[in-house]
Design a protein around this motif. Sequence first.
Motif, PDB file in Angstrom:
ATOM      1  N   THR A  73       0.821  -1.212   0.000  1.00 31.16           N
ATOM      2  CA  THR A  73       0.000   0.000   0.000  1.00 31.16           C
ATOM      3  C   THR A  73       0.855   1.263   0.000  1.00 31.16           C
ATOM      4  OG1 THR A  73      -0.188   0.006   2.420  1.00 31.16           O
ATOM      5  CG2 THR A  73      -1.899  -1.131   1.200  1.00 31.16           C
ATOM      6  N   VAL A  74       1.939   1.261   0.766  1.00 32.60           N
ATOM      7  CA  VAL A  74       2.822   2.433   0.775  1.00 32.60           C
ATOM      8  C   VAL A  74       3.390   2.667  -0.616  1.00 32.60           C
ATOM      9  CG1 VAL A  74       5.029   3.309   1.602  1.00 32.60           C
ATOM     10  CG2 VAL A  74       3.401   2.343   3.222  1.00 32.60           C
ATOM     11  N   ARG A 124       0.816   4.055  -3.012  1.00 32.77           N
ATOM     12  CA  ARG A 124       0.604   5.484  -2.791  1.00 32.77           C
ATOM     13  C   ARG A 124       1.734   6.303  -3.414  1.00 32.77           C
ATOM     14  NH1 ARG A 124      -2.799   7.780   0.768  1.00 32.77           N
ATOM     15  NH2 ARG A 124      -4.279   6.443   1.851  1.00 32.77           N
ATOM     16  N   GLU A 145       1.381   6.201  -7.285  1.00 33.30           N
ATOM     17  CA  GLU A 145       0.217   6.979  -7.723  1.00 33.30           C
ATOM     18  C   GLU A 145       0.220   8.408  -7.201  1.00 33.30           C
ATOM     19  OE1 GLU A 145      -2.969   4.582  -6.276  1.00 33.30           O
ATOM     20  OE2 GLU A 145      -2.295   2.807  -7.389  1.00 33.30           O
ATOM     21  N   LYS A 146       1.231   8.734  -6.387  1.00 36.78           N
ATOM     22  CA  LYS A 146       1.376  10.069  -5.803  1.00 36.78           C
ATOM     23  C   LYS A 146       0.128  10.481  -5.026  1.00 36.78           C
ATOM     24  CE  LYS A 146       4.687  11.467  -9.338  1.00 36.78           C
ATOM     25  NZ  LYS A 146       5.052  12.441 -10.401  1.00 36.78           N
ATOM     26  N   ARG A 147      -0.357   9.537  -4.239  1.00 34.21           N
ATOM     27  CA  ARG A 147      -1.537   9.793  -3.406  1.00 34.21           C
ATOM     28  C   ARG A 147      -1.078  10.170  -2.000  1.00 34.21           C
ATOM     29  NH1 ARG A 147      -4.419   5.700  -2.118  1.00 34.21           N
ATOM     30  NH2 ARG A 147      -3.265   3.979  -3.060  1.00 34.21           N
ATOM     31  N   TYR A 148      -0.847  11.444  -1.787  1.00 34.04           N
ATOM     32  CA  TYR A 148      -0.343  11.922  -0.512  1.00 34.04           C
ATOM     33  C   TYR A 148      -1.373  12.773   0.234  1.00 34.04           C
ATOM     34  CZ  TYR A 148       3.890  10.931  -3.210  1.00 34.04           C
ATOM     35  OH  TYR A 148       4.839  10.347  -4.006  1.00 34.04           O
ATOM     36  N   GLU A 149      -2.605  12.726  -0.215  1.00 29.49           N
ATOM     37  CA  GLU A 149      -3.590  13.641   0.348  1.00 29.49           C
ATOM     38  C   GLU A 149      -3.807  13.431   1.835  1.00 29.49           C
ATOM     39  OE1 GLU A 149      -5.633   9.923  -0.903  1.00 29.49           O
ATOM     40  OE2 GLU A 149      -4.188  11.302  -1.816  1.00 29.49           O
ATOM     41  N   ASP A 150      -3.665  12.197   2.302  1.00 29.16           N
ATOM     42  CA  ASP A 150      -3.815  11.967   3.740  1.00 29.16           C
ATOM     43  C   ASP A 150      -2.579  11.280   4.303  1.00 29.16           C
ATOM     44  OD1 ASP A 150      -4.191   9.612   2.431  1.00 29.16           O
ATOM     45  OD2 ASP A 150      -6.097   9.099   3.346  1.00 29.16           O
ATOM     46  N   VAL A 172       1.373   9.231   3.767  1.00 28.69           N
ATOM     47  CA  VAL A 172       1.813   7.883   3.427  1.00 28.69           C
ATOM     48  C   VAL A 172       2.047   7.083   4.691  1.00 28.69           C
ATOM     49  CG1 VAL A 172       3.628   6.555   2.278  1.00 28.69           C
ATOM     50  CG2 VAL A 172       2.867   8.706   1.291  1.00 28.69           C
ATOM     51  N   VAL A 223      -3.534   5.655   8.937  1.00 29.73           N
ATOM     52  CA  VAL A 223      -3.510   5.405   7.496  1.00 29.73           C
ATOM     53  C   VAL A 223      -3.086   3.970   7.218  1.00 29.73           C
ATOM     54  CG1 VAL A 223      -2.401   6.033   5.317  1.00 29.73           C
ATOM     55  CG2 VAL A 223      -3.097   7.814   6.923  1.00 29.73           C
ATOM     56  N   ASP A 256      -5.435   1.272   5.222  1.00 30.07           N
ATOM     57  CA  ASP A 256      -4.991   0.706   3.950  1.00 30.07           C
ATOM     58  C   ASP A 256      -4.900  -0.814   4.012  1.00 30.07           C
ATOM     59  OD1 ASP A 256      -4.872   3.183   2.819  1.00 30.07           O
ATOM     60  OD2 ASP A 256      -2.681   3.364   2.850  1.00 30.07           O
TER      61      ASP A 256
END
Length: 223
Positions: free
Chosen positions: A58-59, A62, A65-70, A72, A77, A81
């Motif tokens: 999952t890390v 993220r 996909e550059k999903r840093y909104e909440d 890593v 979190v 995840d």
Amino acid sequence: MTAAETHDVRDPELPGKLLAAERDALLPLLRGRPEEDFAVRSCCPGWTVRHVVAHCSTVLARVVEKRYEDGVFGPAVNARDIAERDGWSTADILDELERGMTGAGPVIAAAGGALDGVGLGEWVHAGDVRDAWGEPGAYAGPHAGLALDLLARITRERGFVALHADLDDVDEPLLLGAPSGERPPARYLGGTATLVRLFAGRPLTATRYELAGAAEAELNLYG
């Protein structure tokens, strides 16, 4: 250029090299184990091997996909995840892990150092898996040189206490942390795997080493 100065120069490709090398070693091991082995408890509190692997996948997902909104990192979190993958097959989790270990390197390289710790953390968690299964090479092995180079630079950047490590399984001594005129470097005598356990906050049961000039808690990257 001294060894300490070398670690001041960031190699942006180093985390990706470590991830790719560990991918090629770890994924065959994971895919070759029966399903019940993933229920074995790991040294990470409350986590089985499956939880560790799901966290790693999952890390990296993220990061890719550059999903840093909440964020890593962080317990909340991580727990969410991992829970999202409760219904996944182990094979699907391993596929995600392989994709992440393949694709995260360029993203980490382009992040200017902010994500370099992800590469080291994934390697440490691979050691957690090997440790839980009693496999050789936990927190050491053929890719330990890459991991130690990364550890040396990260501990310098984060201002950790300077530590002169004389490793009994590595020819050259290693300087970790940030040297200071106010405090002489601490000294470590022992193996690579135990040194990594110290910095990663892993159990030290049945290990043998000497540490002078610093407390164990001062070396914990994740403390």
